[in-house]
Design a protein around this motif. Structure first.
Motif, short mmCIF file in Angstrom:
data_model
loop_
_atom_site.label_atom_id
_atom_site.label_comp_id
_atom_site.label_asym_id
_atom_site.label_seq_id
_atom_site.Cartn_x
_atom_site.Cartn_y
_atom_site.Cartn_z
N LEU A 163 2.71 3.94 0.79
CA LEU A 163 1.96 4.16 -0.46
C LEU A 163 2.50 3.29 -1.59
CD1 LEU A 163 1.56 8.05 -0.24
CD2 LEU A 163 -0.14 6.29 0.29
N MET A 164 3.52 2.48 -1.27
CA MET A 164 4.13 1.61 -2.27
C MET A 164 3.99 0.13 -1.86
SD MET A 164 7.57 3.79 -3.11
CE MET A 164 7.46 5.38 -3.97
N GLY A 165 3.00 -0.15 -1.03
CA GLY A 165 2.71 -1.55 -0.73
C GLY A 165 3.56 -2.17 0.36
N ARG A 208 7.54 -6.37 4.91
CA ARG A 208 7.74 -6.05 3.49
C ARG A 208 8.32 -4.65 3.36
NH1 ARG A 208 5.76 -7.41 -2.03
NH2 ARG A 208 5.57 -5.45 -3.15
N ALA A 234 9.72 -1.95 -1.90
CA ALA A 234 9.84 -0.66 -2.58
C ALA A 234 10.74 0.29 -1.80
CB ALA A 234 8.45 -0.04 -2.76
N LYS A 265 14.67 0.32 -2.17
CA LYS A 265 15.29 0.94 -3.35
C LYS A 265 15.09 2.46 -3.35
CE LYS A 265 16.37 -3.25 -4.48
NZ LYS A 265 17.59 -3.81 -3.82
N GLN A 266 14.01 2.93 -2.70
CA GLN A 266 13.85 4.38 -2.54
C GLN A 266 14.99 4.92 -1.68
OE1 GLN A 266 11.14 6.28 -3.92
NE2 GLN A 266 10.76 4.38 -5.03
N ALA A 292 0.13 -7.21 -1.13
CA ALA A 292 0.93 -8.34 -1.59
C ALA A 292 1.43 -9.17 -0.41
CB ALA A 292 2.11 -7.85 -2.43
N ARG A 319 -0.14 7.67 5.82
CA ARG A 319 -1.36 7.56 5.02
C ARG A 319 -1.49 6.18 4.38
NH1 ARG A 319 -0.38 11.17 0.52
NH2 ARG A 319 -2.39 10.45 -0.24
N PRO A 353 -4.50 4.85 1.86
CA PRO A 353 -5.79 5.20 1.27
C PRO A 353 -6.89 4.15 1.52
CG PRO A 353 -4.03 5.70 -0.27
CD PRO A 353 -3.40 4.97 0.89
N GLU A 412 5.77 -6.29 -10.76
CA GLU A 412 6.20 -5.92 -9.40
C GLU A 412 5.72 -4.52 -9.05
OE1 GLU A 412 7.77 -7.38 -6.75
OE2 GLU A 412 7.28 -9.15 -7.94
N LEU A 422 2.30 -4.03 -7.70
CA LEU A 422 2.18 -4.39 -6.28
C LEU A 422 2.82 -3.33 -5.38
CD1 LEU A 422 2.95 -8.22 -6.57
CD2 LEU A 422 0.72 -7.12 -6.30
N MET A 423 3.34 -2.28 -6.01
CA MET A 423 3.98 -1.19 -5.27
C MET A 423 3.26 0.14 -5.50
SD MET A 423 7.97 -2.18 -5.95
CE MET A 423 8.69 -3.64 -5.18
N GLY A 424 1.99 0.05 -5.87
CA GLY A 424 1.19 1.27 -5.95
C GLY A 424 1.33 2.06 -7.23
N ARG A 440 1.78 6.98 -12.68
CA ARG A 440 2.59 6.82 -11.46
C ARG A 440 3.57 5.67 -11.66
NH1 ARG A 440 2.56 7.86 -5.56
NH2 ARG A 440 3.43 6.02 -4.56
N ALA A 444 6.48 5.77 -9.28
CA ALA A 444 7.40 6.19 -8.22
C ALA A 444 8.24 5.03 -7.69
CB ALA A 444 6.60 6.84 -7.08
N ALA A 445 7.63 3.87 -7.51
CA ALA A 445 8.38 2.72 -7.00
C ALA A 445 9.16 2.04 -8.13
CB ALA A 445 7.43 1.71 -6.36
N LYS A 457 12.75 3.25 -9.27
CA LYS A 457 13.92 2.91 -8.47
C LYS A 457 14.21 1.42 -8.49
CE LYS A 457 14.02 7.29 -7.57
NZ LYS A 457 14.65 8.15 -8.60
N GLN A 458 13.17 0.60 -8.71
CA GLN A 458 13.42 -0.83 -8.89
C GLN A 458 14.24 -1.05 -10.15
OE1 GLN A 458 12.18 -3.38 -6.70
NE2 GLN A 458 11.67 -1.63 -5.42
N LEU A 495 16.29 1.13 -11.64
CA LEU A 495 17.66 1.62 -11.37
C LEU A 495 18.46 0.55 -10.61
CD1 LEU A 495 18.55 5.10 -9.92
CD2 LEU A 495 19.48 3.05 -8.90
N ASN A 501 18.53 8.18 -12.00
CA ASN A 501 17.95 8.66 -10.75
C ASN A 501 17.35 10.05 -10.89
OD1 ASN A 501 17.42 8.15 -7.99
ND2 ASN A 501 19.15 9.44 -7.39
N ALA A 520 -2.65 5.87 -4.24
CA ALA A 520 -2.11 7.22 -4.04
C ALA A 520 -2.39 8.09 -5.27
CB ALA A 520 -0.61 7.17 -3.76
#
Lengths: 405, 405
Positions: free
Chosen positions: A177-179, A185, A188, A191-192, A317, A348, A350, B174, B177-179, B185, B187-188, B191-192, B194, B219, B317
């Motif tokens: 869900l983060m590309g 690739r 994302a 770093k999660q 991307a 998932r 989308p 960036e 490109l990560m949703g 939102r 979410a990605a 953490k990038q 951080l 975090n 998402a």
């Protein structure tokens, strides 16, 4: 479709691989030997090995102190004094050369439903693919491997123990869900993963300096989670293996000479064909796809798990990097669905009309349709070994035909 | 479209906001006063304020030691002894209540081409929206604000100084490109951000314990970068302000009572209309959109910058959370493009046929088409103050009509 394949498919999409440790291969892999060196793809003799494997097994022999130089290493390999092993047969498997020897650290993964364990060596950070991925051995590569095993692995192991393991299926479900496609690739997801270890790290007995050492190491390793994914794919696929009569693909990887698959009902038996070449886009117009090295690596197990090429629509991307539109990714997933048993509701995407990625490659569907899995990968030059582009290769149809015989 | 708007538009899409510090509002905002309390949206008298602002300005008065209780605080506000200020007029602006007082820490952003500076209070982590976002003041909220200002802000400030600042436009490019849409939102991107501070942190004189304190704080704060984005939007929009004759929107925010916009050629002048209500989806079927509080907050400046609702297609998402398909996001971006001067090539979204997000809202196009900006937001209950869903509100058309008079 058969009841056997239904059972294997349910095991595959139900697989919950958990990253739970990082330690020396010789200790993590049952039955490992000091004179054993693993390589990616199906079994291959030294004389048929391609550059990264030839260099890699010799490099590992020197790194392990088994031989002092190339000549001695090759002699010991040919005499059988040094044994070569196919990584997948040992429940191991990383990207590229997949070189793993006794003293190298490996990431350990346990599939929770079956208890199936698998490993992959971590990426070598500042040394890029290094010995494990590129088969390149230099004193610097050796020092880095020793630092990873001696310093970084125990820190990561402690953090993972404190975390009670990290669920890789859930991590990757978020990453989709983060590309990220979770093969070529992971921008994302990397770093999660790092962030997910910060609080567990505080519950270890490590010093603050050690905690920062771990975070800096993870942060410096681009595509760190790809190696976690490779081990997780092996654990997930092997958790679906050995269902009598099932043809569902449980391994799919190459050594640059041949490409091989395993199917559930036949356990560890390989079905091989000549290694496939690449389609895609070279970074530099001066380079040509005719210079591309044939597929070499176990990372394509990620596709057999249901990610990478089977999740292309997740990563616009990435597609843009090979001059493709999001719709091309959707079409790719639709094509892949034609050779899959079903879909994985956990993964998932989308953009896919059905909402999630196809999963469970069946040889009979590949043979019937003539469609073969699209495996995402970096394109390496046969000439220089360096990366010249991004694209994909197709699993040879012959592998599927042989698997049905 | 006019030359004036072309100039303002070029400034807007060329804006390069850089997060460069974190310190006490009283020191970071020129001319700030100890008896001044900022709120979101256009100016509003205490008697017309909605719950979060009423609670928030009283809470801030107590937090600052200006008043001992609500009664005294209200008296001082009504007498003018405590001054209320509209955050945007002070180049400040965070999500929700946008309460900012002298002793609270703020994130500082500098737009590099113009030198325009703007701020926003950081999110309050364990206290959620806390005083700044929700207007909620308790002893715990106060302690947390003191800890942020006294402990976390100096650490973040040191890391940012060592990093030479963090380019927010690049970070968000960036993130798209990560949703992430970079409004509701992140979410990605969280953490990038951080991860981007880890190496700079090592080049500070902070202790390892302090470095970990900062990383743990970042975090623990979900949507930390949203507040960075709010300050960056203000800095970017104000860098495009004061172009004579330009109608390009340079502020767009609400206080729950009224909603206001500013346009480039008219500097800090507000054009207001009654606050709009929400469309979207409640989490719980028992809740109803008729319970939704009208738009309150400066986060909609993010849309005026060209993100959030103008980048809906980036975040499948997020759309799924309000039962919309990716195609709905693409359609939303196409609709928004009809009221924008052009597009921002930095903010790439592969799913948008033109490849990037629309930017530069023009009142004349809104009036001509009847289309108004879709602003992404969490839906808060008028009754409980809690979040009951996700959706969007539309900027009132009246704001644009007034801006053209």
């Amino acid at each position: 479709m058969s009841e056997a394949n239904r059972i294997a498919f349910e095991k595959l999409i139900g697989a919950r691989p958990v990253l739970d440790g990082c330690r020396k291969a010789g200790e993590a892999i049952p039955g490992f030997k000091r004179n054993l060196i693993l390589h990616s793809g199906p079994p291959v003799e030294y004389k048929n090995m391609r550059g990264p494997h030839r260099m890699g097994v010799v490099g590992a022999a020197i790194f392990e102190g088994l031989a002092k130089d190339e000549k001695e290493a090759v002699g010991m390999i040919e005499s059988g004094e040094i044994e070569l092993g196919c990584a997948n047969d040992w429940n191991s498997g990383g990207p590229g050369a997949g070189i793993t020897s006794y003293s190298m650290a490996v990431l350990t993964v346990t599939e929770k439903n079956s208890g199936t364990r698998a490993v992959a060596a971590p990426i070598e950070g500042a040394q890029g693919g290094g010995l494990g991925g590129w088969g390149v051995y230099t004193p610097e590569v050796g020092e880095n491997l020793k630092r990873i095993e001696g310093t970084c692995a125990p820190l990561l192991d402690a953090a993972l123990k404190a975390a009670g393991g990290i669920s890789v299926a859930d991590l990757f479900a978020e990453g989709l869900l983060m590309g990220d496609d979770e093969h070529t690739r992971q921008a994302a997801t990397d770093k999660q993963f790092l962030a997910a270890l910060i609080e567990p790290l505080m519950n270890t007995t490590l010093s603050d300096a050690e905690r920062l050492t771990l975070l800096r190491w993870l942060n410096s390793c681009r595509r760190f989670v790809h190696h976690i994914g490779c081990a997780s794919a092996v654990a997930s696929l092997k958790s679906a293996a050995n269902v009598p009569g099932a043809t569902l693909v449980t391994a799919m990887c190459g050594n640059g000479y041949e490409f091989g698959i395993k199917i559930s009902g036949r356990g560890e038996r390989w079905h091989v064909a000549p290694a496939p070449t690449f389609q895609g886009r070279c970074f530099n117009p001066a380079d040509s796809l005719s210079d591309a090295a044939p597929w070499l690596g176990d990372s394509s197990n990620v596709e057999a798990w249901g990610l990478g090429g089977l999740a292309a629509a997740a990563a616009p991307a990435l597609l843009a990097g090979r001059a493709e539109a999001p719709a091309d990714g959707v079409a790719q997933c639709a094509e892949m669905a034609k050779i899959c048993y079903g879909r994985n509701p956990l993964f998932r995407v989308p953009l896919i009309p059905e909402g999630c990625t196809p999963a469970g490659i069946l040889p009979e569907l590949a043979v019937e349709t003539g469609i073969t899995p699209k495996m995402h990968g970096g394109i390496l030059s046969r000439v220089t070994g360096g990366q010249i582009g991004v694209g994909y290769a197709r699993t040879p149809l012959t592998c599927f035909e042989k698997a049905l015989r």
